[in-house]
Enzyme design. Structure first.
Site, PDB file in Angstrom:
ATOM      1  N   ASP A 236       7.365  10.020  -4.034  1.00 41.75           N
ATOM      2  CA  ASP A 236       8.009   8.994  -3.193  1.00 41.75           C
ATOM      3  C   ASP A 236       7.956   9.495  -1.747  1.00 41.75           C
ATOM      4  O   ASP A 236       7.687  10.683  -1.502  1.00 41.75           O
ATOM      5  CB  ASP A 236       9.460   8.754  -3.645  1.00 41.75           C
ATOM      6  CG  ASP A 236      10.127   7.595  -2.909  1.00 41.75           C
ATOM      7  OD1 ASP A 236       9.415   6.768  -2.301  1.00 41.75           O
ATOM      8  OD2 ASP A 236      11.381   7.497  -2.949  1.00 41.75           O
ATOM      9  N   ARG A 304       7.362  -4.091 -12.402  1.00 39.08           N
ATOM     10  CA  ARG A 304       8.621  -4.504 -11.768  1.00 39.08           C
ATOM     11  C   ARG A 304       8.954  -5.936 -12.184  1.00 39.08           C
ATOM     12  O   ARG A 304      10.099  -6.260 -12.474  1.00 39.08           O
ATOM     13  CB  ARG A 304       8.495  -4.438 -10.235  1.00 39.08           C
ATOM     14  CG  ARG A 304       8.363  -3.050  -9.656  1.00 39.08           C
ATOM     15  CD  ARG A 304       9.599  -2.212  -9.863  1.00 39.08           C
ATOM     16  NE  ARG A 304      10.797  -2.796  -9.296  1.00 39.08           N
ATOM     17  CZ  ARG A 304      11.153  -2.741  -8.014  1.00 39.08           C
ATOM     18  NH1 ARG A 304      10.403  -2.101  -7.156  1.00 39.08           N
ATOM     19  NH2 ARG A 304      12.288  -3.303  -7.599  1.00 39.08           N
TER      20      ARG A 304
HETATM   21  N1  NVA Z   1      13.097   6.221  -1.468  1.00 33.49           N
HETATM   22  C1  NVA Z   1      12.529   4.995  -0.952  1.00 33.49           C
HETATM   23  C2  NVA Z   1      12.183   4.070  -2.078  1.00 33.49           C
HETATM   24  C3  NVA Z   1      11.520   2.786  -1.641  1.00 33.49           C
HETATM   25  C4  NVA Z   1      11.229   1.869  -2.782  1.00 33.49           C
HETATM   26  C5  NVA Z   1      13.499   4.355   0.027  1.00 33.49           C
HETATM   27  O1  NVA Z   1      14.692   4.303  -0.268  1.00 33.49           O
HETATM   28  O2  NVA Z   1      13.047   3.915   1.083  1.00 33.49           O
HETATM   29  N1   CP Z   2       9.279   0.038  -4.844  1.00 33.39           N
HETATM   30  C1   CP Z   2       9.986  -0.875  -4.176  1.00 33.39           C
HETATM   31  O1   CP Z   2      11.186  -1.090  -4.402  1.00 33.39           O
HETATM   32  O2   CP Z   2       9.265  -1.566  -3.264  1.00 33.39           O
HETATM   33  P1   CP Z   2       9.828  -2.541  -2.132  1.00 33.39           P
HETATM   34  O3   CP Z   2      10.599  -1.685  -1.160  1.00 33.39           O
HETATM   35  O4   CP Z   2       8.613  -3.159  -1.531  1.00 33.39           O
HETATM   36  O5   CP Z   2      10.726  -3.547  -2.775  1.00 33.39           O
END
Ligand code: NVA
Ligand code: CP
Length: 316
Positions: A236, A304
């Site tokens: 991530d 998803r």
């Molecule tokens: N760790 C990331 C996940 C995005 C889907 C965030 O919180 O921005």
């Molecule tokens: N992975 C995820 O939640 O993607 P978005 O931020 O595009 O919704």
């Protein structure tokens, strides 16, 4: 119990964290997600939520979550309402508890993406309709339900003992992967540098779940230990939404925490590479790995849709 016999058993529940669901309930949701995915692939109608409405409150950006919830609701015969937090009175200070009670009079469910996990808990406390966590600073349970669906597709339905190594910032994804993985009896290893480890309270929540399921939760700074013979490598971003200003500082500490060809060699031969997206190529993952033959990131993104429809169909 069969799928249809269990349908209805989750009606009215919130979906704030996978910790609130039993392992059996999670497996049921995953089976239901597979069933719905089959319906989409065969082009068969499955309008299980005819006439129902879902509010979608976003205080942070989104591509996958917004589009998959909106499309999912429409495929189920219902109607999604996108509610930008800046346009809601909530953005001008209307209390969450008032918003919760008002929206409960109009809608059949609410998905919220925001910063503070406490705000989502408060919304759920005061709402009389199901509240779904679409990401907070602490957790991202919808993503992990979809991730488990994808892992089952590639590694078989029994996830017990499957080793997932998460490489990077100990953030909302790390927390939710530990909890969801623990529920499935998986071995979850989080490799994060000092100062960027997952929060201790979530580690303890996951460890206590793992005690009951035979799962294993390990937090280590060592990416080699983590990735050794891993069945799943997970990345991530180094800076999550809301942390953009810390990026240069984070880069200094997290630069070694990258999924690249070198790290892939340490994992199991048939390792799958996952990323919740959006990805920053050249930072937490290299271009060749995310585009390579081990990557399942677009299956993951697709799931998803199916996993969230399973949540909606059962809770609403
Ligand atoms: N760790 C990331 C996940 C995005 C889907 C965030 O919180 O921005
Ligand atoms: N992975 C995820 O939640 O993607 P978005 O931020 O595009 O919704």
């Amino acid at each position: 119990m069969s799928l249809l016999e269990m349908t209805g058993s989750l009606k009215g529940r919130d979906f704030l964290s996978l910790k609130d669901y039993t392992s059996e309930e999670i497996v049921f949701l995953l089976d239901f997600a597979d069933y719905l995915k089959g319906k989409v692939k065969k082009g068969e109608p499955h309008e299980l939520l005819k006439g129902k409405t879902l509010g979608l409150i976003f205080q942070k950006s989104s591509t996958r979550t917004r589009v998959s919830f909106e499309v999912g609701m429409i495929q189920l015969g219902g109607y999604p309402l996108f509610l930008s937090a800046t346009d809601l009175q909530m953005g001008r200070g209307e209390p969450i508890r008032d918003t919760a009670r008002v929206l409960s009079r109009y809608l059949d469910g609410v998905m919220i993406r925001t910063y503070s996990h406490d705000d989502v808990e408060e919304l759920a406390t005061y709402a009389s309709i199901p509240i779904i966590n679409g990401l907070t600073d602490a957790l991202h349970p919808c993503q992990v339900l979809a991730d488990l669906q994808t892992i089952r597709e590639h590694k078989g339905h029994n996830l017990k003992g499957v080793k997932l190594a998460y490489i990077g910032d100990g953030n909302n994804m790390a927390h939710s992967l530990m909890i969801g993985g623990a529920k499935m009896g998986m071995e979850i290893v989080i490799a994060s540098p000092g100062g960027y480890e997952p929060e201790e309270n979530w580690v303890q929540v996951a460890k206590s779940i793992a005690k009951d399921t035979g799962g294993k939760i390990i937090v280590t700074p060592d990416i080699d230990v983590a990735s050794s013979q891993a069945d799943v490598l997970y990345a991530d971003v180094w800076a999550s939404m809301g942390q953009e200003e810390e990026m240069s500082e984070r880069k200094k500490h997290l630069s070694q925490y990258q999924i690249n060809e070198e790290l892939l060699k340490k994992a199991a031969k048939d390792v799958i590479v996952m990323h919740c997206l959006p990805a920053h190529r050249g930072e937490e993952i290299t271009e060749d790995v995310i585009e390579g033959k081990h990557s399942v990131v677009f299956d993951e993104a697709e799931d998803r849709l199916h996993a969230q429809k399973a949540i909606l169909a059962n809770l609403l």
